[in-house]
Design a protein around this motif. Sequence first.
Motif, PDB file in Angstrom:
ATOM      1  N   TYR A 100      49.275  69.885 -73.110  1.00 46.08           N
ATOM      2  CA  TYR A 100      49.382  71.283 -72.676  1.00 46.08           C
ATOM      3  C   TYR A 100      48.543  72.167 -73.589  1.00 46.08           C
ATOM      4  N   HIS A 102      46.470  76.484 -73.561  1.00 45.16           N
ATOM      5  CA  HIS A 102      46.228  77.696 -72.755  1.00 45.16           C
ATOM      6  C   HIS A 102      44.851  78.280 -73.026  1.00 45.16           C
ATOM      7  N   VAL A 164      47.760  70.038 -68.548  1.00 45.91           N
ATOM      8  CA  VAL A 164      48.320  71.252 -67.949  1.00 45.91           C
ATOM      9  C   VAL A 164      47.791  72.409 -68.784  1.00 45.91           C
ATOM     10  N   ILE A 196      51.407  69.003 -77.674  1.00 44.66           N
ATOM     11  CA  ILE A 196      50.951  70.403 -77.596  1.00 44.66           C
ATOM     12  C   ILE A 196      50.308  70.779 -78.921  1.00 44.66           C
ATOM     13  N   PHE A 427      58.803  71.546 -70.872  1.00 42.53           N
ATOM     14  CA  PHE A 427      58.212  70.207 -70.755  1.00 42.53           C
ATOM     15  C   PHE A 427      59.250  69.129 -71.076  1.00 42.53           C
TER      16      PHE A 427
END
Lengths: 476, 476
Positions: A100, A102, A164, A196, A427
Motif C-alpha cells: 500500500y 499513496h 493498492v 506499508i 488492511f
Amino acid sequence: MSSEDFNKRLFKYLDDHQKDYIQRLSDAVAIPSVSAWPDHRPEVFRMVQWTKSFMESLGIAVELADVGEQKLADGTKLKLPDVILGTYGNDKLKKTVVIYGHLDVQPAQVSDGWDTEPFVLTEKNGKLYGRGSTDDKGPVISWLNVIEAYQKLNEPFPVNVKFVLESMEEYGSEGLEDLLKSLKNTFLSGVDYVVISDSYWLGKEKPCLQYGLRGICYFFIDVESSTKDLHSGCFGGTIHEAMTDLIAVMSTLVDDQGRILIDGIYDEVAQLLPEEAEIYKRITFDVKAYSAEAGVDKTIQQDKEQILMHRWRYPSLTLHGIQGAFDGVGCKTVIPRHVIGKFSIRIVPNMKIATIEKLVEKHVKNVMEKRNSPNKVSVKLEHGGDYWLADPNHPQYVAARRATVVVHGIEPDLTREGGSIPITLTFQEQTGKNVLLLPIGASDDGAHSQNEKFDVSNYMNGMKVMGVYFQEVARV
Amino acid sequence: MSSEDFNKRLFKYLDDHQKDYIQRLSDAVAIPSVSAWPDHRPEVFRMVQWTKSFMESLGIAVELADVGEQKLADGTKLKLPDVILGTYGNDKLKKTVVIYGHLDVQPAQVSDGWDTEPFVLTEKNGKLYGRGSTDDKGPVISWLNVIEAYQKLNEPFPVNVKFVLESMEEYGSEGLEDLLKSLKNTFLSGVDYVVISDSYWLGKEKPCLQYGLRGICYFFIDVESSTKDLHSGCFGGTIHEAMTDLIAVMSTLVDDQGRILIDGIYDEVAQLLPEEAEIYKRITFDVKAYSAEAGVDKTIQQDKEQILMHRWRYPSLTLHGIQGAFDGVGCKTVIPRHVIGKFSIRIVPNMKIATIEKLVEKHVKNVMEKRNSPNKVSVKLEHGGDYWLADPNHPQYVAARRATVVVHGIEPDLTREGGSIPITLTFQEQTGKNVLLLPIGASDDGAHSQNEKFDVSNYMNGMKVMGVYFQEVARV
C-alpha cells in the motif's frame, strides 16, 4: 546463485542508477497532487496516470478503481481520484504481498516558510527537498524501482505483488475503506502479507519496524451566539459571546503537563506491564535529537522511556484551532457569531471510541452547566480511527528484520508510532493477515511540514531493504 | 425669505432628486475601495479620484495630502491613499465647519453570507444594500448633495466648510493623525466646529446625537512552542503545546457575565453618579429590538438602563480569535508552533491606557507563573485608542437638535456609543473645538456585517437634517 551474490548485484545495480531514481522522484514531485485543494484535483489525476504508466512499463497489470465523488463543504461534488490496483505475478507457488502507498501530498507553498520551491525536487547536502519526497512518493517509487531492478538483472521475482495506491490519504482516504471491503473476496483474497512504507524511523540513523499505532478521535465543539457577526464596540459587554464559552470549554480539556482532564478518560488505557519499561529501555532514541527535531527547548518528560510511552502507549490531547473566529493578521474588532473549536485525542489500547465520545460529551455538558450562558454548545466526534497493534514476532517481521541486517548491518528497533495510519487497521481486518510497517525515511524528514525532505542515502538503502525483503518474505 | 420657506424649497428639491442621489451612491458603492485588501488599493485610489471630481464639480477646492506608505506584514510597502482636503467658502464673517468622513469600506464578498452582490447597490423594500452604503459613502455623499442643492436653489451657503476625507478608516486610519497634527496651525486653524457622520442611531426609528465613545485597547498574546508546526500523532503528549498555554491564558480574561477578570481593571472606571441612571431611563431604546438586531435570544442584562450602561459607560472584553492555529474547515492534526491570541478591551472614562497595559501584562504574567510551561508567552498592546466625551449642551449640539426637530418633529436622544472613532478625539485635540457626532443611519444598518444597508428614508432625511444644520450652526 546464492542470495548473497544476487544481493551484491542488486545493490550495485541500484547504486549505479541513483541519478535515474532521483530524476524519477523529481518528475513525481513536480506534479502538485495536493488532495486537500479541490482546484488541484486535475494534478492528482495526472499523478495517478503518471504512476499507472510507470507501472505498466514494468508489466504490472493496472486497474483503476472508481471510488465515487467527494462532496465539498459548499455542496459541489468532485470526482475522487481512482485507486490504482496493480497485479504483478500470479504464481500459485509463490506468496503474495500487498503493498500500500499513496500518491497525493499535503498542501505546500513557499509562503508557508519553505526555503525552496516545494514542487521542485532540490538536492542539497545529500537531501532531496520537495513536497511528497518522503511522504509518500519516494517510498512508492522505491518499490517500483526495485521491481525494475529485478527485471534488468533477469532475476525471477520472489513473490507475487498486489499494489493498492490511493490518492486521498492526506485528506482522509475517502472511498478507500469501502473499496477494500468490496475487494475482500476478490483482489485481496488469498494474499499472505501486507506491507506499508508510509512512516518514519524513530531517529535519523537507526532503522526500525513498527508494530503499533495510536488511533484518533477528532472532535468539533460548536458554539453559536448570534445570527451574525457583531461589532465589539456596539455589542461588547451585553452579549454572551460564543468565543468566551468556547475558550472556557477548551481550557478544561488538558493541563500544562499534557494530562487529559476529561473524567474517566484513562480508565480503559492498558495497564503498564511489569516488563514493559524494559522494552522501551532497549530502544535507541536520542532525547536531545528529538527535542531538536521538534524545535523545542524542553519536552514535558525528560527520560527516554517516558517520552516514548507518552508518544505510543498513552493518550494525548491537542487543541488544533478555531474555525469561524478572526484568524488574520492585524486587528479586527469582531464578535464572531459561530465558532468551532477543534481538538483531537490520540487513543491507545484498550480505549474504545464509543466510550471516549460519551466521556467528552459528558465533560462538555458538565462544563456548560456550570456556566450561565444561553448559547448553543454542542460537541461532535467528527472522525474516529482505532489504534492498531500487531505481533512484532510474526514471520513477516522476522523477514524484514533479516533484510535490515543485510543492508544496515544492525537489527532494527521494534517500535510503535504516535500517529495513525487508519488504513493499516483496515488492511488487517480485510485480509486477516499480518501487516508490516516498513519505514525507510528518517524522523526529521518533516512529512507534513515546511521543507519536507528525503535523504538520498535512505532512498538508496530503502530500495535495498525492499529488494532483500522480497526474498526473505518468500522464505519464511 | 424666511428659513422655513427655504427649508420647504430645500426639502422639495431633495425629494425631487431622490433617484439621482441613489444613482450617485450606487456609482460610489460600485468602486470596491476595501482598505484592508492590499490588492484592492487601486480601487481605493479610484474612489479618491471619483470623490475629488465630484467635489470639484461643486466648486470645492481640493488638495490631495500624501500621507506616505503602509508597511505590509511581508515587508513590502504600499502607497497610502491620499487624504482629501476640501475647502468650500472663505468668508471671514461666516463660521467654519470641518466635516470628516471616509471613502474606504470593510471587506465583503458574497461567500461571507451576503444575499446580494456587495458592490452592486441593490434596492429592496426601501433599503439600499451594498458595502459602504451606510459606512461611510452614504453620509459623505449626503454632505456633498446638500451643497449641490443649495447651489441649484441659488441659496448662499450659511458657513464655510472644510472637508477631511480619508480612505484608511477601516484599517486604522494610518497616516491621518500625523496629518491632522501637521495641519493644526494651517488648514485647521480658525475653524469653529467639527461634525462627523460616521455612526448610527441607537434604534431604527429615533434620531440621536452622540457625545461619547468608548476607547479600545487591542492586545496580542503571543505564544511560541517550537520552531515548526508538528504532527500531533508524532509529538502529542510530549510537547508543551502553544495552544494549551494560549487557551489557558485566554480563558482567564472574562467570565460568562462579561465581567473582566483582570485584577484592578475596574478601579479607574468612573463611579456611577446619583442622577446618572435617570439619563439612561429617558432614552428611547427597545431591548427586544436590540436582541433581534444582534440576533441573540438573550442579552446578558435584561433592562434598558443596564444594557446601555454596559455598552457605553462600562468596559467590556472580547476574545476575537487566534492567528496561527488551524482555522480551516475539516480536520487537521497539527500542533501549531506559534499562535497569537487576540482580544480587546473597550475602555471608558476614566481608564488610562497605560494603566490597562500594565494590568494586562501583570495578569498574563501571573497566569503563566502558575503554569509549568517553558513556552515563550508575551502580551503586547497592539493598538490603544482613548475614550471620548463631549459636552452635549454645547451650541453645536443645540443647532443639531434644532435641525432634527425641524426634519423629524422630535428631539433627538443624547446618547453615547460603545465603539470608538479614534479620529473624533484627534479632531478635538487638534482644533480645540467641539466635535459633534451626527448619525443619519439606523442601528440595523450592519456597518461591518454582511448585507450592510442604508434606508432610502434615512438617506433623504439625513440630507434634510444636514441642510438645516448648516443654517442653525451659522446662528448659534
